[in-house]
Scaffold this active site. Structure first.
Site, PDB file in Angstrom:
ATOM      1  N   LYS A 229      -2.238  -1.825   8.012  1.00  0.00           N
ATOM      2  CA  LYS A 229      -3.361  -1.184   8.696  1.00  0.00           C
ATOM      3  C   LYS A 229      -3.412  -1.617  10.150  1.00  0.00           C
ATOM      4  CE  LYS A 229      -6.397  -0.588   4.692  1.00  0.00           C
ATOM      5  NZ  LYS A 229      -7.724  -0.881   4.117  1.00  0.00           N
TER       6      LYS A 229
ATOM      7  N   ARG B 190       0.867  -1.172   0.000  1.00  0.00           N
ATOM      8  CA  ARG B 190       0.000   0.000   0.000  1.00  0.00           C
ATOM      9  C   ARG B 190       0.909   1.229   0.000  1.00  0.00           C
ATOM     10  NH1 ARG B 190      -2.210  -3.373   4.208  1.00  0.00           N
ATOM     11  NH2 ARG B 190      -4.306  -4.139   3.708  1.00  0.00           N
TER      12      ARG B 190
ATOM     13  N   HIS C  72      -4.197  -9.009   4.077  1.00  0.00           N
ATOM     14  CA  HIS C  72      -5.647  -8.974   4.200  1.00  0.00           C
ATOM     15  C   HIS C  72      -6.109  -9.798   5.391  1.00  0.00           C
ATOM     16  CE1 HIS C  72      -6.220  -8.012  -0.356  1.00  0.00           C
ATOM     17  NE2 HIS C  72      -6.024  -6.934   0.365  1.00  0.00           N
TER      18      HIS C  72
ATOM     19  N   TYR D 200      -9.721  -8.743  -5.223  1.00  0.00           N
ATOM     20  CA  TYR D 200      -8.602  -8.242  -6.012  1.00  0.00           C
ATOM     21  C   TYR D 200      -8.311  -9.109  -7.229  1.00  0.00           C
ATOM     22  CZ  TYR D 200      -7.032  -4.804  -2.577  1.00  0.00           C
ATOM     23  OH  TYR D 200      -6.936  -3.713  -1.749  1.00  0.00           O
TER      24      TYR D 200
ATOM     25  N   HIS E 178      -2.090   2.111  -5.916  1.00  0.00           N
ATOM     26  CA  HIS E 178      -2.887   0.907  -5.643  1.00  0.00           C
ATOM     27  C   HIS E 178      -2.993   0.023  -6.884  1.00  0.00           C
ATOM     28  CE1 HIS E 178      -5.550  -1.278  -2.947  1.00  0.00           C
ATOM     29  NE2 HIS E 178      -6.319  -1.519  -3.976  1.00  0.00           N
TER      30      HIS E 178
ATOM     31  N   ARG F 201      -0.260  -2.459  -6.732  1.00  0.00           N
ATOM     32  CA  ARG F 201      -0.562  -3.494  -5.729  1.00  0.00           C
ATOM     33  C   ARG F 201      -1.543  -4.513  -6.305  1.00  0.00           C
ATOM     34  NH1 ARG F 201      -1.225  -4.657  -0.105  1.00  0.00           N
ATOM     35  NH2 ARG F 201      -3.361  -4.968   0.579  1.00  0.00           N
TER      36      ARG F 201
END
Length: 304
Positions: A172, A148, A270, A279, A244, A247
């Site tokens: 994250k 990211r 994830h 994705y 992105h 990615r």
């Protein structure tokens, strides 16, 4: 309880108890501020503890006039989270958004670059300039490790474990993971470190950040977006791409090459395999080939 105090307490809860990233917390905070601004503009006197379903519905209706369904859904989700927090803290016993449904947004996937387009992107970089060497390493890190943009700009020298073939990535919610890094990607990061970064006058507090600007400070998210947009124009790519996109291309190309979906999930960081599946914007024929090649029933010679 006034709105500002409730918002301040909520932000602390998101940071300390839920451990969300700064970007996620900012988005949640903005959702509540939109509601507060709406109440002020329309002169509606209410508090976080007394606001009712009708008032919130009116706000959502106003929001729907000016934002896309995806943004509307995010705002509704943010508000629901805020009022659930108030219930959790025993300030309220109901959520005024409980019966408000989010609009259906579908699954809109970002554009994916073909392998040739990724090559065109890096070929457009002017390696005769110091920033060109840095930008080459940036593109290779984004595409080679599926990072990211926030993970890229926060990557540190102390996160590089090249001898072991990994980098440590902080994703994250400050969750860390180890991502494999190819020797090709390592090569260009080392070139940048040794030939460009070592000659910068690095600002105090930025000594450990890998990617720096010409003034020796950590790069910003906006700068990474600008670099990629400019390279897209220069290379003749007309797709609307961003960090992105690289990615997404990383994950898609791995799957097309036969990589395991669980392995891709771990590399992308994830929480749920369902997110990884979103994705995977690939041709169905590829999935057919996977079944044909790997399913045991297709490898048995039976006389029927």
């Amino acid at each position: 309880m006034k709105w500002n105090q409730a918002l301040k307490d909520y932000v602390s809860y998101l940071k300390i108890e839920r451990g969300l990233s700064d970007n996620s917390i900012t988005n949640y905070e903005l959702d509540i501020k939109k509601l507060i601004n709406y109440l002020e503009v329309h002169g509606i006197k209410t508090t976080p503890l007394t606001i009712d379903e009708t008032t919130v519905q009116q706000f959502v209706y106003e929001v729907a006039k000016v934002v896309q369904p995806k943004s509307q859904a995010r705002i509704i989700s943010g508000l629901k989270s805020f009022f659930n927090y108030l219930i959790f803290e025993d300030y309220r016993n109901d959520n005024p958004l409980e019966l408000i449904e989010s609009p259906k947004t579908g699954r809109k996937l970002p554009d994916t670059l073909a392998k040739e387009e990724v090559n065109s992107l890096v070929d457009a970089i002017d390696l005769s300039k110091p920033e060109g060497t840095r930008n080459y390493a940036i593109i290779e890190a984004l595409y080679g490790c599926g990072l990211r943009v926030s993970e890229l700009i926060n990557l540190k020298l102390s996160d590089l474990f090249f001898e072991e073939g990994f980098i440590k990535v902080t994703g994250k919610g400050d969750k860390q993971r180890f991502v494999p890094i190819a020797t090709y990607t390592q090569k260009y990061i080392d070139i940048y470190k040794n030939e460009v970064r070592n000659h910068l006058a690095i600002k105090p507090g930025h000594e450990d950040f890998l990617f720096l600007n010409r003034r020796g400070a950590q790069l910003t998210r906006a700068m990474i977006f600008t670099i990629i947009k400019q390279l897209a124009v220069k290379s003749g790519i007309t797709k609307n791409i961003s960090p992105h996109t690289l990615r997404h291309s990383f994950a898609t190309h791995l799957l097309e090459g036969g990589a395991d979906l669980r392995a891709i999930q771990l590399m992308l960081g994830h929480e749920s395999i369902t997110t990884t599946e979103i994705y995977m914007h690939v041709d169905r024929s590829h999935l057919t080939k996977v079944i044909a090649q790997y399913h045991p029933r297709n490898n048995r010679n039976e006389n029927v």
